[in-house]
Scaffold this active site. Sequence first.
Site, mmCIF file in Angstrom:
data_model
loop_
_atom_site.group_PDB
_atom_site.id
_atom_site.type_symbol
_atom_site.label_atom_id
_atom_site.label_comp_id
_atom_site.label_asym_id
_atom_site.label_seq_id
_atom_site.Cartn_x
_atom_site.Cartn_y
_atom_site.Cartn_z
ATOM 1 N N GLU A 196 1.860 8.282 -6.474
ATOM 2 C CA GLU A 196 1.428 8.257 -5.073
ATOM 3 C C GLU A 196 2.385 7.445 -4.199
ATOM 4 O OE1 GLU A 196 -2.360 6.323 -5.421
ATOM 5 O OE2 GLU A 196 -3.379 8.080 -6.217
ATOM 6 N N PRO A 197 3.656 7.775 -4.193
ATOM 7 C CA PRO A 197 4.574 6.989 -3.359
ATOM 8 C C PRO A 197 4.415 7.346 -1.880
ATOM 9 C CG PRO A 197 5.748 8.822 -4.325
ATOM 10 C CD PRO A 197 4.334 8.899 -4.861
ATOM 11 N N TYR A 223 4.511 3.023 7.591
ATOM 12 C CA TYR A 223 3.608 2.014 8.151
ATOM 13 C C TYR A 223 4.108 1.508 9.504
ATOM 14 C CZ TYR A 223 2.151 2.389 3.316
ATOM 15 O OH TYR A 223 1.741 2.891 2.098
ATOM 16 N N TYR A 238 3.010 -8.939 8.157
ATOM 17 C CA TYR A 238 3.446 -9.247 6.778
ATOM 18 C C TYR A 238 4.730 -10.066 6.749
ATOM 19 C CZ TYR A 238 0.796 -4.855 6.400
ATOM 20 O OH TYR A 238 -0.123 -3.867 6.534
ATOM 21 N N ARG A 261 4.487 -4.598 11.493
ATOM 22 C CA ARG A 261 4.836 -5.165 10.185
ATOM 23 C C ARG A 261 5.405 -6.592 10.237
ATOM 24 N NH1 ARG A 261 7.801 -3.538 6.776
ATOM 25 N NH2 ARG A 261 6.338 -3.849 5.063
ATOM 26 N N CYS A 274 1.299 -9.906 24.951
ATOM 27 C CA CYS A 274 0.973 -11.309 25.208
ATOM 28 C C CYS A 274 0.449 -12.009 23.961
ATOM 29 C CB CYS A 274 -0.024 -11.391 26.344
ATOM 30 S SG CYS A 274 0.651 -10.625 27.814
HETATM 31 N N1 LLP Z 1 -1.811 4.588 -3.532
HETATM 32 C C1 LLP Z 1 -2.751 3.702 -3.134
HETATM 33 C C2 LLP Z 1 -4.030 3.678 -3.828
HETATM 34 C C3 LLP Z 1 -2.467 2.813 -2.085
HETATM 35 O O1 LLP Z 1 -3.380 1.929 -1.726
HETATM 36 C C4 LLP Z 1 -1.215 2.872 -1.439
HETATM 37 C C5 LLP Z 1 -0.898 1.969 -0.326
HETATM 38 C C6 LLP Z 1 -0.287 3.827 -1.875
HETATM 39 C C7 LLP Z 1 -0.610 4.658 -2.928
HETATM 40 C C8 LLP Z 1 1.077 3.957 -1.267
HETATM 41 O O2 LLP Z 1 1.805 2.800 -1.414
HETATM 42 P P1 LLP Z 1 3.386 2.792 -1.126
HETATM 43 O O3 LLP Z 1 4.037 3.727 -2.110
HETATM 44 O O4 LLP Z 1 3.592 3.262 0.258
HETATM 45 O O5 LLP Z 1 3.782 1.390 -1.316
HETATM 46 N N2 LLP Z 1 0.843 -1.437 5.597
HETATM 47 C C9 LLP Z 1 1.524 -2.087 4.498
HETATM 48 C C10 LLP Z 1 1.416 -1.285 3.221
HETATM 49 C C11 LLP Z 1 -0.018 -0.969 2.839
HETATM 50 C C12 LLP Z 1 -0.124 -0.146 1.580
HETATM 51 C C13 LLP Z 1 -1.511 0.321 1.348
HETATM 52 N N3 LLP Z 1 -1.692 1.124 0.179
HETATM 53 C C14 LLP Z 1 2.968 -2.353 4.909
HETATM 54 O O6 LLP Z 1 3.343 -2.034 6.029
HETATM 55 O O7 LLP Z 1 3.741 -2.909 4.120
#
Ligand code: LLP
Length: 432
Positions: A287-288, A385, A330, A326, A356
């Site tokens: 799930e990337p 994101y 973070y 972001r 603001c």
């Molecule tokens: N699968 C599940 C169950 C997840 O919760 C997520 C992300 C993904 C896959 C995908 O993750 P990725 O491959 O994109 O790392 N807003 C944050 C990141 C939040 C991720 C939430 N879950 C940021 O801007 O860093």
Amino acid sequence: MHSFAYRQNELFCEQTSVRKLAATHGTPLYVYSQETVARRFQDLEAALQPLDHRICYAVKANSNLAVLRVLVRLGGGFDIVSEGELRRVMAAGGDPARCVFAGVGKTEREIELALRSGVYCFNAESEAELERINRVAARLRQIAPVAVRINPNVDAHTHPKITTGTYENKFGIALEQVERVYARGARLKNLRWRGAQTHLGSQLTEVEPFELAVKKLLPLVRKLTERYGLEFFNIGGGLGIVYQPALASGAAPWWSSPAARGLLTPANYAARLKPLLAATGLKILLEPGRFIVGNAGLLVTRVEYVKQTGRKTFVIVDAGMNDLIRPAMYDAWHEIVPVTRRRGPRVSSDVVGPVCESGDYFCKDRPLPKVREGDYLALLSAGAYGFVMASNYNTRPLAAEVLVHGTRSAVVRPRQRLEEIWAAEKIPAWLR
Ligand code: LLP
């Protein structure tokens, strides 16, 4: 690789000038490279061969219909977390039968829609949810395909706000309880165990935690497969990207640059995990999100003012934390480059937005080329994101999004008109 590079001091996305896009469509403007999205997907596909697998792109990272369509064309599946995301995937021409449905708070309505649409599997995050899925499936006279999201309790070495696979988080079912939950689920008449899932967190830059988690879960997954005839093991997303030298690497993939040594790459991720995963005989799902789209997008912004205070230079731009949250949320680091490169000294600058809030900044005390009013800056690696987390805070309209394909470009979402922001709001009768 990503497709942003300078040509004679002008930043290009593929064969398209970023300055021209900004001049035509205004700023703040998200610009996405179709080629980069496709290449990232294909690079990961290639690295995973010959494993029986499916990449289910995490829609939450960037859910623009055009981006989803690129991945539909490439045969990708999708990881969705809401009715909205499911409907988006369908609107982009995606097949629900290639969707996995995750999330700790699935409503009855969402479960019903997912069942009626024929999603591939639910990743269930609690026993209460399993009971709810069973109940809705019974009402629809269906058998719901389910998997448990197993919390492996492995530290992903990432930012606390994006770590999910430890017992401190709300996600998944603890490893120790999983066998009991599968046994219980097997007694629920309208459920069918189809697989098992796990996810450690986001922006993981080492392969180690993935390997640890897989090794930790494999004996259990084997046992569950024997007992319940599982079809897949879903190892989640979380593959990190390089934010820092993104542009320096130019046309070559960042993972071939020296700065990437020791970091997670499609090749070392696949090489370390494939033997372990192949031995399960199961279909492997991934799930990337960020990995596919992160480096594929940038946010162009215009310099409004340069403000010198006693000790600092503030570059005040027209994008704010409402457009890209972001850094504020973070402490994320995004490379900031001028859209038109000029010679000259670097100045230690804080690039800040107009919102603001003191948290409305994109960088602090960073040596940047000297800029003046009207210059365009690009915030790199904002494809994941970025727009999806934007808000109307300070009654600022959502930015426009453009997709580039070679010399072609299209607005894939126009800038929100101001009136649209409050169009649905009402003044109650007693105040009229
Ligand atoms: N699968 C599940 C169950 C997840 O919760 C997520 C992300 C993904 C896959 C995908 O993750 P990725 O491959 O994109 O790392 N807003 C944050 C990141 C939040 C991720 C939430 N879950 C940021 O801007 O860093």
